[in-house]
Design a protein around this motif. Structure first.
Motif, PDB file in Angstrom:
ATOM      1  N   THR A 159       0.839  -1.202   0.000  1.00  0.00           N
ATOM      2  CA  THR A 159       0.000   0.000   0.000  1.00  0.00           C
ATOM      3  C   THR A 159       0.872   1.248   0.000  1.00  0.00           C
ATOM      4  O   THR A 159       0.618   2.208  -0.742  1.00  0.00           O
ATOM      5  N   VAL A 160       1.917   1.228   0.822  1.00  0.00           N
ATOM      6  CA  VAL A 160       2.859   2.349   0.867  1.00  0.00           C
ATOM      7  C   VAL A 160       3.574   2.485  -0.468  1.00  0.00           C
ATOM      8  O   VAL A 160       3.773   3.600  -0.980  1.00  0.00           O
ATOM      9  N   CYS A 161       3.961   1.359  -1.078  1.00  0.00           N
ATOM     10  CA  CYS A 161       4.642   1.380  -2.378  1.00  0.00           C
ATOM     11  C   CYS A 161       3.769   2.044  -3.440  1.00  0.00           C
ATOM     12  O   CYS A 161       4.246   2.876  -4.229  1.00  0.00           O
ATOM     13  N   ALA A 162       2.495   1.674  -3.485  1.00  0.00           N
ATOM     14  CA  ALA A 162       1.582   2.249  -4.460  1.00  0.00           C
ATOM     15  C   ALA A 162       1.436   3.748  -4.251  1.00  0.00           C
ATOM     16  O   ALA A 162       1.389   4.523  -5.218  1.00  0.00           O
ATOM     17  N   SER A 163       1.380   4.167  -2.988  1.00  0.00           N
ATOM     18  CA  SER A 163       1.242   5.587  -2.671  1.00  0.00           C
ATOM     19  C   SER A 163       2.476   6.370  -3.110  1.00  0.00           C
ATOM     20  O   SER A 163       2.362   7.456  -3.692  1.00  0.00           O
ATOM     21  N   ILE A 164       3.656   5.817  -2.853  1.00  0.00           N
ATOM     22  CA  ILE A 164       4.901   6.490  -3.237  1.00  0.00           C
ATOM     23  C   ILE A 164       4.994   6.606  -4.750  1.00  0.00           C
ATOM     24  O   ILE A 164       5.326   7.663  -5.301  1.00  0.00           O
ATOM     25  N   ALA A 165       4.722   5.503  -5.464  1.00  0.00           N
ATOM     26  CA  ALA A 165       4.804   5.521  -6.925  1.00  0.00           C
ATOM     27  C   ALA A 165       3.820   6.533  -7.516  1.00  0.00           C
ATOM     28  O   ALA A 165       4.158   7.273  -8.453  1.00  0.00           O
ATOM     29  N   ALA A 166       2.615   6.583  -6.961  1.00  0.00           N
ATOM     30  CA  ALA A 166       1.610   7.531  -7.457  1.00  0.00           C
ATOM     31  C   ALA A 166       2.063   8.970  -7.247  1.00  0.00           C
ATOM     32  O   ALA A 166       1.814   9.834  -8.097  1.00  0.00           O
ATOM     33  N   SER A 167       2.744   9.236  -6.130  1.00  0.00           N
ATOM     34  CA  SER A 167       3.225  10.596  -5.859  1.00  0.00           C
ATOM     35  C   SER A 167       4.299  11.024  -6.850  1.00  0.00           C
ATOM     36  O   SER A 167       4.556  12.208  -7.017  1.00  0.00           O
ATOM     37  N   MET A 168       4.928  10.044  -7.521  1.00  0.00           N
ATOM     38  CA  MET A 168       5.942  10.331  -8.535  1.00  0.00           C
ATOM     39  C   MET A 168       5.366  10.309  -9.946  1.00  0.00           C
ATOM     40  O   MET A 168       6.103  10.380 -10.927  1.00  0.00           O
ATOM     41  N   GLY A 169       4.043  10.172 -10.045  1.00  0.00           N
ATOM     42  CA  GLY A 169       3.408  10.129 -11.353  1.00  0.00           C
ATOM     43  C   GLY A 169       3.473   8.762 -12.004  1.00  0.00           C
ATOM     44  O   GLY A 169       3.269   8.638 -13.219  1.00  0.00           O
ATOM     45  N   GLY A 170       3.755   7.725 -11.212  1.00  0.00           N
ATOM     46  CA  GLY A 170       3.887   6.381 -11.756  1.00  0.00           C
ATOM     47  C   GLY A 170       2.927   5.397 -11.131  1.00  0.00           C
ATOM     48  O   GLY A 170       1.907   5.784 -10.552  1.00  0.00           O
TER      49      GLY A 170
END
Length: 276
Positions: A242-253
């Motif tokens: 869940t944290v991984c998805a949040s971090i990637a989304a914050s980078m536009g990915g």
């Protein structure tokens, strides 16, 4: 109480859960990072001891001394890089966004996790396959552009993303098997994690693949939702992905998880900066 009144409390809970997941990662990473940082420190101590001994004996050779000093400088740089990588888990580690070289940050994350791999009896296989889209640009620029590829991200957040995905792959194998040192081939199943980095066109792709048997299609579909875990003993809260998805989304990915023939493959897709 309205739904709007519940929103701040829900956001605060989500932030606390993410912080708890980060602290859990710190505990797993600490011993591995300490081991990796101790290695350059031991090299520095031995080189300094040798220098002191030849000085005391009056047999100092300038060329030999310079080589030892260069070795010390190299190990200091490595230790500094590893310590910098640990900032991913500081309270303010994910605040600053800038253009970073993802390869350098990825290699640092792999170094920090080295002890975790050996402790779990897992072979790490890393490769970087860089290609460019030359349909609109001069192909002679490809080599320099590949070397200078960047993404817009917090260095610490990017490393946290990679470390969490690596930890998820390691945990999928369970405890390391008890090997017989007298036997070269015990017929044990393979234990490896393959990390492949690819830069193509305007996108950076990093895949992290294991041979741990994989997850069910249902789990793969729900993997990035909170509290989804395959741990039956309650040892994992199910927040890492869940944290991984949040971090990637914050980078536009984005991050995806798929089942393979032997296990699972996580794929991270991030946009490269316009300078690439």
């Amino acid at each position: 109480m309205s739904a709007d009144d519940d929103r701040p409390a829900a956001e605060e809970l989500a932030a606390r859960l993410k912080h708890s997941a980060r602290l859990a990662s710190v505990g797993k990473l600490a011993s591995s990072a300490a081991h990796e940082i101790n290695q350059p420190l031991n090299v520095i101590r031995m080189a300094a001891f040798n220098l002191r001994r030849v000085i005391e004996k009056g047999t100092l050779d300038a060329e030999s001394a310079l080589k030892k000093l260069e070795r010390i400088d190299t190990q200091i740089a490595r230790a500094a890089r590893l310590v910098g990588g640990m900032k991913a888990f500081s309270p303010t580690g994910a605040d600053t966004t800038t253009n970073i070289n993802p390869t350098e940050a990825l290699v640092t994350a792999l170094e920090l996790m080295a002890k975790r791999f050996t402790g779990a009896d897992i072979e790490l296989i890393y490769s970087a396959d860089e290609t460019t889209d030359n349909s609109t640009e001069d192909s002679s620029k490809g080599t320099s552009e590949e070397a200078n590829k960047t993404i817009e991200a917090s260095p610490s957040a990017f490393q946290e993303l990679i470390v969490n995905l690596l930890d998820n792959a390691i945990e999928a194998y369970g405890e390391a098997p008890q090997r017989n040192p007298l036997l070269e081939d015990e017929g044990l199943p393979p234990r490896w994690i393959k990390v492949v980095e690819t830069a193509q066109a305007r996108e950076l792709t990093i895949t992290i693949e294991d041979a741990a048997g994989g997850v069910t299609p249902k789990i793969a579909h729900q993997a990035f939702q909170p509290f989804i875990t395959t741990a039956e003993d309650g040892s994992h809260a199910g927040l890492g992905l869940t944290v991984c998805a949040s971090i990637a989304a914050s980078m536009g990915g984005a991050v995806t998880l798929a089942r393979t023939e032997l296990g699972s493959k996580a794929t991270v897709s991030l946009p490269l900066t316009e300078s690439f």
